[in-house]
Scaffold this motif. Structure first.
Motif, PDB file in Angstrom:
ATOM      1  N   GLU A   1      37.536 -82.162 -87.145  1.00  0.00           N
ATOM      2  CA  GLU A   1      36.425 -82.957 -87.657  1.00  0.00           C
ATOM      3  C   GLU A   1      36.704 -84.455 -87.603  1.00  0.00           C
ATOM      4  O   GLU A   1      35.784 -85.267 -87.596  1.00  0.00           O
ATOM      5  N   GLY A   2      37.989 -84.825 -87.606  1.00  0.00           N
ATOM      6  CA  GLY A   2      38.339 -86.232 -87.494  1.00  0.00           C
ATOM      7  C   GLY A   2      38.127 -87.035 -88.756  1.00  0.00           C
ATOM      8  O   GLY A   2      38.072 -88.269 -88.714  1.00  0.00           O
ATOM      9  N   ASP A   3      38.025 -86.384 -89.904  1.00  0.00           N
ATOM     10  CA  ASP A   3      37.853 -87.071 -91.189  1.00  0.00           C
ATOM     11  C   ASP A   3      39.222 -87.215 -91.848  1.00  0.00           C
ATOM     12  O   ASP A   3      39.764 -86.256 -92.399  1.00  0.00           O
ATOM     13  N   ILE A   4      39.787 -88.418 -91.777  1.00  0.00           N
ATOM     14  CA  ILE A   4      41.152 -88.611 -92.266  1.00  0.00           C
ATOM     15  C   ILE A   4      41.272 -88.356 -93.765  1.00  0.00           C
ATOM     16  O   ILE A   4      42.365 -88.076 -94.269  1.00  0.00           O
ATOM     17  N   TRP A   5      40.144 -88.436 -94.482  1.00  0.00           N
ATOM     18  CA  TRP A   5      40.204 -88.206 -95.930  1.00  0.00           C
ATOM     19  C   TRP A   5      40.420 -86.738 -96.257  1.00  0.00           C
ATOM     20  O   TRP A   5      40.741 -86.397 -97.395  1.00  0.00           O
ATOM     21  N   LYS A   6      40.273 -85.882 -95.261  1.00  0.00           N
ATOM     22  CA  LYS A   6      40.508 -84.456 -95.469  1.00  0.00           C
ATOM     23  C   LYS A   6      41.943 -84.031 -95.123  1.00  0.00           C
ATOM     24  O   LYS A   6      42.303 -82.873 -95.292  1.00  0.00           O
ATOM     25  N   ALA A   7      42.741 -84.968 -94.619  1.00  0.00           N
ATOM     26  CA  ALA A   7      44.128 -84.642 -94.269  1.00  0.00           C
ATOM     27  C   ALA A   7      44.847 -84.079 -95.487  1.00  0.00           C
ATOM     28  O   ALA A   7      44.740 -84.614 -96.601  1.00  0.00           O
ATOM     29  N   GLN A   8      45.589 -83.006 -95.287  1.00  0.00           N
ATOM     30  CA  GLN A   8      46.207 -82.300 -96.404  1.00  0.00           C
ATOM     31  C   GLN A   8      47.510 -82.949 -96.873  1.00  0.00           C
ATOM     32  O   GLN A   8      47.910 -82.809 -98.012  1.00  0.00           O
ATOM     33  N   THR A   9      48.196 -83.622 -95.976  1.00  0.00           N
ATOM     34  CA  THR A   9      49.432 -84.325 -96.347  1.00  0.00           C
ATOM     35  C   THR A   9      49.431 -85.690 -95.669  1.00  0.00           C
ATOM     36  O   THR A   9      48.660 -85.935 -94.725  1.00  0.00           O
ATOM     37  N   VAL A  10      50.291 -86.557 -96.121  1.00  0.00           N
ATOM     38  CA  VAL A  10      50.401 -87.898 -95.526  1.00  0.00           C
ATOM     39  C   VAL A  10      50.731 -87.796 -94.051  1.00  0.00           C
ATOM     40  O   VAL A  10      50.201 -88.530 -93.214  1.00  0.00           O
ATOM     41  N   TRP A  11      51.608 -86.862 -93.710  1.00  0.00           N
ATOM     42  CA  TRP A  11      52.038 -86.706 -92.317  1.00  0.00           C
ATOM     43  C   TRP A  11      50.899 -86.249 -91.418  1.00  0.00           C
ATOM     44  O   TRP A  11      50.962 -86.399 -90.202  1.00  0.00           O
ATOM     45  N   ASP A  12      49.857 -85.666 -91.989  1.00  0.00           N
ATOM     46  CA  ASP A  12      48.755 -85.140 -91.186  1.00  0.00           C
ATOM     47  C   ASP A  12      47.659 -86.166 -90.921  1.00  0.00           C
ATOM     48  O   ASP A  12      46.723 -85.879 -90.167  1.00  0.00           O
ATOM     49  N   TYR A  13      47.755 -87.351 -91.498  1.00  0.00           N
ATOM     50  CA  TYR A  13      46.730 -88.360 -91.264  1.00  0.00           C
ATOM     51  C   TYR A  13      46.598 -88.687 -89.776  1.00  0.00           C
ATOM     52  O   TYR A  13      45.493 -88.814 -89.243  1.00  0.00           O
TER      53      TYR A  13
END
Length: 347
Positions: free
Chosen positions: A268-280
């Motif tokens: 989806e490309g929504d960085i606010w949905k990243a589950q961890t910092v490393w996943d941004y």
């Protein structure tokens, strides 16, 4: 090596010719186009993966598949758990000889080998991916446990002989077969009597109706963007397994689980949905700005010869794929994780 082949195993003009198998107008597919892709499935797959492999590794590491997510779970942990789950459902045991059908660059094979302490043979018909798989496996120190062979998964018994594996698995790979009956039948042959087959299959769900233009268009976009000859409904996968003689022990569409975090969220490309910092960064690569930066860089690298010609076009196909897969997930018309565990009869 053919004169058009590169040192890494890729065939230059095959990448450029990939989009030639597809009509430019995604809404005007004709039956003979599907027939052509099915008939030429090996060329379709190889043309796609010659161009897409490095893009997959950039965006998805070395395990080219989707997975379920628990809240707060990292992207890498989710991929590994998805592989462990399949191995545990199949009840893989130390010492088993296991075939990975359509192994990619070997990420799942290495993970499952470590997890279940089994010997794995990874099958792939793409020279470029096999070369990378062997390099990564040597770096991991698993050459004695995980090996790779080039071959056609429609000719498994011819290559390996019948009754030669204790278990076989396929992770989002057999969707590339011209027919499910063909590939499942070959898997049945190479399994020992009583052997187990586990698969995560790509399917259109029971909600999908090809008579609805929007549904048909969605399936065609998934085909085009992922190098698939023909998308088929889930019911046909089940029917094919039974037709060739497998005994189904467990089946479930894992995408139907009521997960708070959907399997398609990284696309989806929504960085606010990243589950961890490393996943941004993983999620950013699928955002509009990430796609813009990546595709401009690819275009430049192709122009100066750092990437084979046609790679940018395959990258454009992947953009179509990402959007289509998200829509398929949101509408539940598509699943990448129809899980089936089945067994070859003892006699």
């Amino acid at each position: 090596m053919s004169p058009t082949a590169q040192q890494d195993g890729r065939v230059g003009d095959r990448i450029e010719n990939y989009t030639g198998f597809w009509q430019k107008d995604m809404n005007k597919e004709k039956k003979n186009d599907t027939d052509n892709r099915v008939e030429n499935y090996t060329e379709v797959i190889n043309g796609y993966y010659d161009g897409a492999t490095e893009l997959y590794e950039y965006g998805w590491a070395q395990s080219f598949h989707f997975s379920r997510f628990y809240k707060g779970e990292s992207f890498a942990a989710s991929l590994a758990r998805h592989e462990h789950y399949l191995a545990s459902q199949m009840v893989l045991r130390p010492g088993m000889r296991v075939l990975d059908v359509g192994c990619g660059v070997g990420g799942p094979a290495r993970e499952i080998a470590r997890f279940a302490d089994v010997e794995i043979v990874g099958l792939n018909n793409n020279d470029f991916q096999i070369g990378r798989a062997r390099k990564y496996t040597k770096k991991a120190g698993l050459e004695d446990q995980v090996t790779f062979a080039k071959g056609d998964f429609m000719k498994l018994s011819e290559q390996f002989g019948e009754n030669s594996f204790d278990a076989v698995y396929a992770i989002e790979a057999t969707v590339h077969a011209p027919t499910w009956e063909g590939v499942y039948g070959e898997i049945l042959k190479v399994l020992k009597p009583g052997g187990v087959f586990g698969v995560y299959e790509w399917c259109m769900t029971d909600r999908w109706d090809p008579s609805i233009p929007e549904h048909k268009a969605l399936a065609h976009e998934i085909e085009f963007g992922n190098g698939i000859p023909e998308m088929r409904p889930l019911a046909k996968a089940r029917e094919a397994l039974k037709t060739v003689g497998f005994q189904i022990e467990h089946e479930e569409d894992l995408a139907e689980r009521p997960d708070v975090v959907p399997w398609y969220y990284p696309l989806e490309g929504d960085i606010w949905k990243a589950q961890t910092v490393w996943d941004y960064f993983t999620v950013w690569r699928m955002s509009w700005s990430g796609k813009l930066a990546t595709h401009n860089a690819m275009k430049l690298m192709e122009v100066v010869g750092m990437l084979p010609k046609g790679t940018w076009d395959v990258g454009e196909a992947l953009k179509v794929a990402g959007d289509a897969l998200v829509r398929g997930g949101q509408t539940k018309l598509f699943t990448p994780m129809y899980l089936v565990v089945c067994r070859k009869p003892q006699n």
